[in-house]
Design an enzyme around this catalytic site. Structure first.
Site, PDB file in Angstrom:
ATOM      1  N   LYS A  11      26.723  47.836 -30.949  1.00 44.76           N
ATOM      2  CA  LYS A  11      25.715  47.212 -31.812  1.00 44.76           C
ATOM      3  C   LYS A  11      24.298  47.416 -31.237  1.00 44.76           C
ATOM      4  CE  LYS A  11      29.081  43.663 -33.306  1.00 44.76           C
ATOM      5  NZ  LYS A  11      29.318  42.222 -33.519  1.00 44.76           N
ATOM      6  N   THR A  98      35.633  37.044 -29.564  1.00 40.75           N
ATOM      7  CA  THR A  98      34.441  37.130 -30.422  1.00 40.75           C
ATOM      8  C   THR A  98      33.272  36.342 -29.838  1.00 40.75           C
ATOM      9  OG1 THR A  98      35.948  37.238 -32.314  1.00 40.75           O
ATOM     10  CG2 THR A  98      33.635  36.763 -32.796  1.00 40.75           C
ATOM     11  N   ARG A 109      32.470  41.972 -23.878  1.00 41.95           N
ATOM     12  CA  ARG A 109      31.698  40.869 -24.466  1.00 41.95           C
ATOM     13  C   ARG A 109      31.421  39.788 -23.428  1.00 41.95           C
ATOM     14  NH1 ARG A 109      34.894  40.443 -30.282  1.00 41.95           N
ATOM     15  NH2 ARG A 109      33.542  41.860 -31.463  1.00 41.95           N
ATOM     16  N   HIS A 126      31.557  45.974 -31.871  1.00 40.49           N
ATOM     17  CA  HIS A 126      32.548  45.662 -32.910  1.00 40.49           C
ATOM     18  C   HIS A 126      33.813  46.439 -32.577  1.00 40.49           C
ATOM     19  CE1 HIS A 126      34.575  45.331 -36.752  1.00 40.49           C
ATOM     20  NE2 HIS A 126      34.811  46.634 -36.650  1.00 40.49           N
TER      21      HIS A 126
HETATM   22  N1  UDP Z   1      30.142  35.980 -35.618  1.00 39.71           N
HETATM   23  C1  UDP Z   1      29.294  34.937 -35.242  1.00 39.71           C
HETATM   24  N2  UDP Z   1      29.780  33.645 -35.272  1.00 39.71           N
HETATM   25  C2  UDP Z   1      31.055  33.354 -35.652  1.00 39.71           C
HETATM   26  C3  UDP Z   1      31.907  34.404 -36.028  1.00 39.71           C
HETATM   27  C4  UDP Z   1      31.422  35.707 -36.001  1.00 39.71           C
HETATM   28  O1  UDP Z   1      28.141  35.164 -34.875  1.00 39.71           O
HETATM   29  O2  UDP Z   1      31.425  32.157 -35.658  1.00 39.71           O
HETATM   30  C5  UDP Z   1      29.623  37.378 -35.606  1.00 39.71           C
HETATM   31  C6  UDP Z   1      29.950  38.104 -34.296  1.00 39.71           C
HETATM   32  O3  UDP Z   1      28.864  38.971 -33.999  1.00 39.71           O
HETATM   33  C7  UDP Z   1      31.204  38.866 -34.680  1.00 39.71           C
HETATM   34  C8  UDP Z   1      30.913  39.245 -36.130  1.00 39.71           C
HETATM   35  O4  UDP Z   1      30.235  38.114 -36.663  1.00 39.71           O
HETATM   36  O5  UDP Z   1      31.424  39.990 -33.846  1.00 39.71           O
HETATM   37  C9  UDP Z   1      32.145  39.551 -36.967  1.00 39.71           C
HETATM   38  O6  UDP Z   1      33.009  38.437 -36.945  1.00 39.71           O
HETATM   39  P1  UDP Z   1      34.580  38.581 -36.806  1.00 39.71           P
HETATM   40  O7  UDP Z   1      35.165  37.245 -37.144  1.00 39.71           O
HETATM   41  O8  UDP Z   1      35.069  39.768 -37.564  1.00 39.71           O
HETATM   42  O9  UDP Z   1      34.796  38.782 -35.220  1.00 39.71           O
HETATM   43  P2  UDP Z   1      35.151  40.107 -34.380  1.00 39.71           P
HETATM   44  O10 UDP Z   1      36.213  40.827 -35.150  1.00 39.71           O
HETATM   45  O11 UDP Z   1      33.875  40.914 -34.244  1.00 39.71           O
HETATM   46  O12 UDP Z   1      35.642  39.610 -33.050  1.00 39.71           O
HETATM   47 MG    MG Z   2      36.260  41.419 -37.104  1.00 42.42          MG
END
Ligand code: UDP
Ligand code: MG
Length: 168
Positions: A11, A98, A109, A126
């Site tokens: 990112k 996440t 992360r 991501h």
């Molecule tokens: N995200 C966030 N707060 C949350 C959930 C997600 O800021 O409570 C952001 C974070 O940058 C994350 C992206 O949204 O990587 C996509 O969310 P996802 O639930 O798909 O998580 P990931 O698959 O990236 O772990």
């Molecule tokens: Mg995701």
């Protein structure tokens, strides 16, 4: 074990902080093959499609600003496709949770992510989380000719009256 493809996006925070090399080194621990890679800018349209499952979340708008580079004043991302056995799980493990505060400190992360005062998880990469998701995402981010193997069925088509930017 079945071979899989998974999409990784470094990112805008990762590029702005010059973390690309470190992240690629960490991902190389997986021994997976890179079958696609490019630096690109992300349009609002692509960002919306990529995060379509989060459209109703309160942080959606800021998330789009994040991935398009508006938050960091740097609109570059690096998109990669990794290929190999259990690729999705291997990359998710190296990426970490996440929420960067909950991520193991040795994960990507956990090492490089942070939570913004707004609450948004600025988590550097991501990684696709299922086979359905990786196929949808790879098809969104890459065209068949940008991938080094015949990953999904593709067809030839004649594109007429289509505007394209070319070098002057
Ligand atoms: N995200 C966030 N707060 C949350 C959930 C997600 O800021 O409570 C952001 C974070 O940058 C994350 C992206 O949204 O990587 C996509 O969310 P996802 O639930 O798909 O998580 P990931 O698959 O990236 O772990
Ligand atoms: Mg995701």
């Amino acid at each position: 074990m079945k071979k899989q493809a998974t999409l990784v996006i470094i990112k805008p925070d990762g590029l702005k902080k010059s973390l690309t090399g470190n992240i690629l080194t960490r991902l190389s621990e997986s021994k997976l093959k890179i079958i696609g890679s490019k630096i690109m800018k992300v349009s609002y349209s692509l960002a919306g499609k990529h995060y379509t499952h989060l459209k109703d979340k309160p942080f959606f708008e800021e998330l789009v600003k994040y991935i398009t580079g508006e938050l960091h004043g740097d609109n570059r991302v690096m998109a990669l496709v990794y290929w190999g056995e259990s690729a999705i799980e291997k990359v998710r493990k190296l990426a970490g949770a996440t929420n960067p505060e909950e991520a193991q400190p040795t994960t990507i992360r956990g090492q490089y992510g942070r939570i913004l005062t707004s609450g948004l998880f600025e988590n550097v990469i991501h990684a696709s989380s299922s086979e359905d998701e990786s196929e949808r995402e790879i098809k969104l981010w890459f065209s068949p000719d940008e991938i080094a193997i015949d990953l999904y069925p593709a067809k030839e088509t004649t594109v007429k009256q289509c505007k394209e930017r070319v070098w002057k």
